[in-house]
Structure formats: C-alpha cells, structure tokens
Write an enzyme that holds these catalytic residues in place. Structure first.
Site, PDB file in Angstrom:
ATOM      1  NE  ARG A 106      68.334  80.972  48.092  1.00  0.00           N
ATOM      2  CZ  ARG A 106      67.401  80.545  47.228  1.00  0.00           C
ATOM      3  NH1 ARG A 106      67.545  79.378  46.630  1.00  0.00           N
ATOM      4  NH2 ARG A 106      66.332  81.269  46.973  1.00  0.00           N
ATOM      5  CG  HIS A 147      62.416  83.227  50.047  1.00  0.00           C
ATOM      6  ND1 HIS A 147      63.363  84.073  49.505  1.00  0.00           N
ATOM      7  CD2 HIS A 147      62.158  82.291  49.081  1.00  0.00           C
ATOM      8  CE1 HIS A 147      63.665  83.657  48.278  1.00  0.00           C
ATOM      9  NE2 HIS A 147      62.956  82.594  48.002  1.00  0.00           N
ATOM     10  CD  GLN A 182      58.995  83.257  45.821  1.00  0.00           C
ATOM     11  OE1 GLN A 182      60.054  82.890  45.347  1.00  0.00           O
ATOM     12  NE2 GLN A 182      57.902  83.399  45.093  1.00  0.00           N
ATOM     13  CG  ASP A 209      57.940  76.172  49.815  1.00  0.00           C
ATOM     14  OD1 ASP A 209      58.357  75.724  48.723  1.00  0.00           O
ATOM     15  OD2 ASP A 209      58.693  76.625  50.695  1.00  0.00           O
ATOM     16  CB  CYS A 257      58.023  80.152  46.487  1.00  0.00           C
ATOM     17  SG  CYS A 257      58.458  78.625  47.332  1.00  0.00           S
ATOM     18  NE  ARG A 275      62.031  86.072  43.975  1.00  0.00           N
ATOM     19  CZ  ARG A 275      62.869  85.150  44.443  1.00  0.00           C
ATOM     20  NH1 ARG A 275      62.548  83.875  44.342  1.00  0.00           N
ATOM     21  NH2 ARG A 275      63.990  85.486  45.055  1.00  0.00           N
TER      22      ARG A 275
HETATM   23  N1  NVA Z   1      61.167  76.388  51.597  1.00  0.00           N
HETATM   24  C1  NVA Z   1      62.011  76.231  50.440  1.00  0.00           C
HETATM   25  C2  NVA Z   1      61.943  77.443  49.570  1.00  0.00           C
HETATM   26  C3  NVA Z   1      62.695  77.341  48.279  1.00  0.00           C
HETATM   27  C4  NVA Z   1      62.634  78.591  47.468  1.00  0.00           C
HETATM   28  C5  NVA Z   1      63.439  75.979  50.887  1.00  0.00           C
HETATM   29  O1  NVA Z   1      63.898  76.627  51.835  1.00  0.00           O
HETATM   30  O2  NVA Z   1      64.097  75.116  50.306  1.00  0.00           O
HETATM   31  N1   CP Z   2      61.678  80.571  44.773  1.00  0.00           N
HETATM   32  C1   CP Z   2      63.021  80.613  44.814  1.00  0.00           C
HETATM   33  O1   CP Z   2      63.626  81.294  45.636  1.00  0.00           O
HETATM   34  O2   CP Z   2      63.636  79.866  43.864  1.00  0.00           O
HETATM   35  P1   CP Z   2      65.195  79.503  43.787  1.00  0.00           P
HETATM   36  O3   CP Z   2      65.493  78.603  44.936  1.00  0.00           O
HETATM   37  O4   CP Z   2      65.339  78.844  42.470  1.00  0.00           O
HETATM   38  O5   CP Z   2      65.984  80.785  43.882  1.00  0.00           O
END
Ligand code: NVA
Ligand code: CP
Length: 311
Positions: free
Chosen positions: A107, A134, A137, A229, A270, A298
């Site tokens: 990540r 992502h 997801q 989101d 998500c 997931r």
């Molecule tokens: N768009 C959000 C998704 C979190 C799973 C982020 O990047 O923080």
């Molecule tokens: N939706 C998602 O990726 O959640 P986290 O940020 O908790 O991993």
C-alpha cells in the site's frame, strides 16, 4: 485455478475479463466452504510480505488471515520499519525482498512506486491501494454485486463523490466486465485521465457506457448500485475543510439520491466511512447497504488472488 495475465496485480487493466470471472468464481467457492475446510495447505510454506505506507484495517487483516487460512504466512511491514524510509531505494528493496518471500503486497502513496517495486521484484506484487488504483477492493465489490444480482453484465453502477483511486478502479473494472458506469463529481475532482482513457477503450469492446457528470441525480438514474467513498483520502487530511466545502451537501449519498435509481438499488462503500459526509447514516446503516458483505468479501477475494499468483 488459471494463472493471471502477468506476474503482478497493480490495476484491473492487468486482468482480462476471463481472469476477473475466474477470480470471482474461485472466491465464491472458497466463501461457501466452512472455515475449517478452507484451512488447506495450498500456500504452505509460502510467505507474503505486506508493506504499508498508510494505515489499513481491512486490507491488512484480510490478507494476513487469508495467508494463515491457506497454510502460509504473512509479514506485516510498516514503511517506517523498513530501510526504504531511510533512503534505501525501492528498486533495491524489491530485489532483496524477492530473495526471501514469495509475493509482496504493498500500500503506497504513489502508484509509480508500486510500478517500481513490481519492475524490480522477481516475485508477484499486489497493489493494496495506491493514489491511482485499489484493485483488490473492486474485485471484492464485484463479488458482492454478483451475490446480490447473480450477474454483472448489463448492470449500471453510479459512483457519486471524489474521483479517487476507488472511482478510477471502478471505471476500469466496470467497463472491463460489462457494466455501465456513471460518475458524478464536482468540477476539478474527477477521475484520472488514465482511468477514463482505459474505461473508454474497454467499453468499446464490452459495449458498455461510461459517463462523467456533475449531477448525482443523472449518475444515479436507473442505477443498480450507488457507490461512494470518502471525500478526503489518506494523505489529503490538510485539504479536509476545503474539500468538505466543495462536496457538501450536493454529493452526499442520501435516500434522495436513490430516487432516480432502480427501486432495489444497493448502496456500496469500500470503507472506512464518514457518516454525515459522503453518506447519510440512514443509508449506510439501512436495508440497501451491503458494506459489511463488501468488507467480508475482501478475505475471499484475497485468497483467490493469492492462489492464482502463488498457488
Ligand atoms: N480513497 C480512500 C480509500 C480507502 C480504502 C483512500 O485512498 O484513503
Ligand atoms: N477498504 C480498505 O481498503 O480498507 P482499509 O484501508 O482498512 O484497508
């Protein structure tokens, strides 16, 4: 389980429509088995390294649990615990990690960093979220839609909110598998040009529609799914006040947003969610909401991804 197109899963553009269908099919089968029966040795003694440059609840826990239940092991590595935070290059990190582990899930802030990681690793690299995409997801979300609607092709997804990594991945994924997608976003907060370009290309072969609009009602018209989101993604905390001013109240998904959608349209997110910002509490906690299924899925989709890449 068929192998995926390439070594890595960085974007849904890395998968063919067939790949996606096989992953969903496999994840569905794994989900049906009792937990004790899923504790196979399919991935013994495989090791997954998980690198997190940003926080995570679902991605970390589902990947770690998936590895454990498949007989393998996962190592959780915060970016700050790695020498990469002191200047060791991503390229060198990738080379070294490839000598120890069987796959890397990362990540990262910058999508270009996960590309660097994948180009220099000899083992598969899985994108656990970048600023651009992502993919894990949205695969879990497709499994959730399939469970509710028994099909993907011919459905319409409406995304209302910020044109972020989740929105980009939906654009690529929906157009790949044969779903129409309409995105409603404020001016200046649309999806990435790359994602829009890929969606346009894929929609030509799948015969689907891709629409960008500023009007939530237009996006939601006849939709089977309304998805949103957070307005403030990880790393954008400094922009919170400005963004909330731009997005609220128009882009909050409320029961009113569903007025132009199909009567049985479902609500997706998500997570993590911010009630009173991108979604009203009575929608996310109401009967249309499938967000807990998305979160559970997931786990099942991570297993299918891991089995196809390193099984
Ligand atoms: N768009 C959000 C998704 C979190 C799973 C982020 O990047 O923080
Ligand atoms: N939706 C998602 O990726 O959640 P986290 O940020 O908790 O991993």
């Amino acid at each position: 389980m068929a192998k995926l197109k390439g070594k890595d899963l960085l974007s849904l553009a890395d998968l063919t429509k067939e790949n996606i269908k096989e992953l969903l099919n496999q994840a569905g089968k794994l989900k049906k088995r009792k937990r004790s029966l899923t504790a196979t040795i399919a991935l013994r003694p495989k090791v997954l390294a998980m690198i997190f440059q940003k926080p995570s609840t679902r991605t970390r826990i589902s990947f770690e649990t998936a590895m454990h239940q498949l007989g393998g092991h996962a190592i959780n590595l915060s970016w700050h615990d790695l020498q990469v935070s002191r200047g060791e290059t991503i390229e060198d990190t990738a080379r070294v990690m490839s000598r120890y582990v069987d796959a890397i899930m990362a990540r990262v802030n910058l999508h270009s960093d996960i590309i660097k990681l994948a180009e220099n690793a000899t083992v598969p690299v899985i994108n656990g979220l970048s600023d651009l995409y992502h993919p894990c997801q949205i695969l879990a979300d497709f499994l959730t839609i399939l469970e509710r609607r028994k099909q993907l092709e011919g459905l319409k997804v409406a995304y209302v909110g910020d044109g972020n990594n989740v929105c980009n991945t939906l654009l690529v994924g929906c157009s790949r598998v044969g779903m129409d997608i309409s995105v409603a976003h404020p001016e200046g907060y649309g999806p990435s040009a790359e994602a829009v370009g890929l969606a346009g290309e894929f929609s030509k072969s799948s015969g689907t529609k891709v629409e960008l609009t500023m009007e939530p009602e237009t996006a939601a018209r006849d939709a089977d799914v309304i998805y949103t989101d957070t307005f403030v993604s990880m790393g954008q905390e400094g922009e919170k006040d400005r963004k909330l001013n731009v997005f609220l109240p128009k882009y909050q998904v409320t029961e009113k947003t569903f007025q132009s959608a199909k009567p049985d349209a479902i609500f997706m997110h998500c997570l993590p969610a911010h009630r009173g910002e991108e979604v009203a509490g009575d929608v996310i906690d109401g009967p249309r909401s499938v967000v807990w299924d998305e979160a559970e899925n997931r786990l099942h989709i991570q297993k299918a991804i891991l089995l196809s890449l390193i099984g």
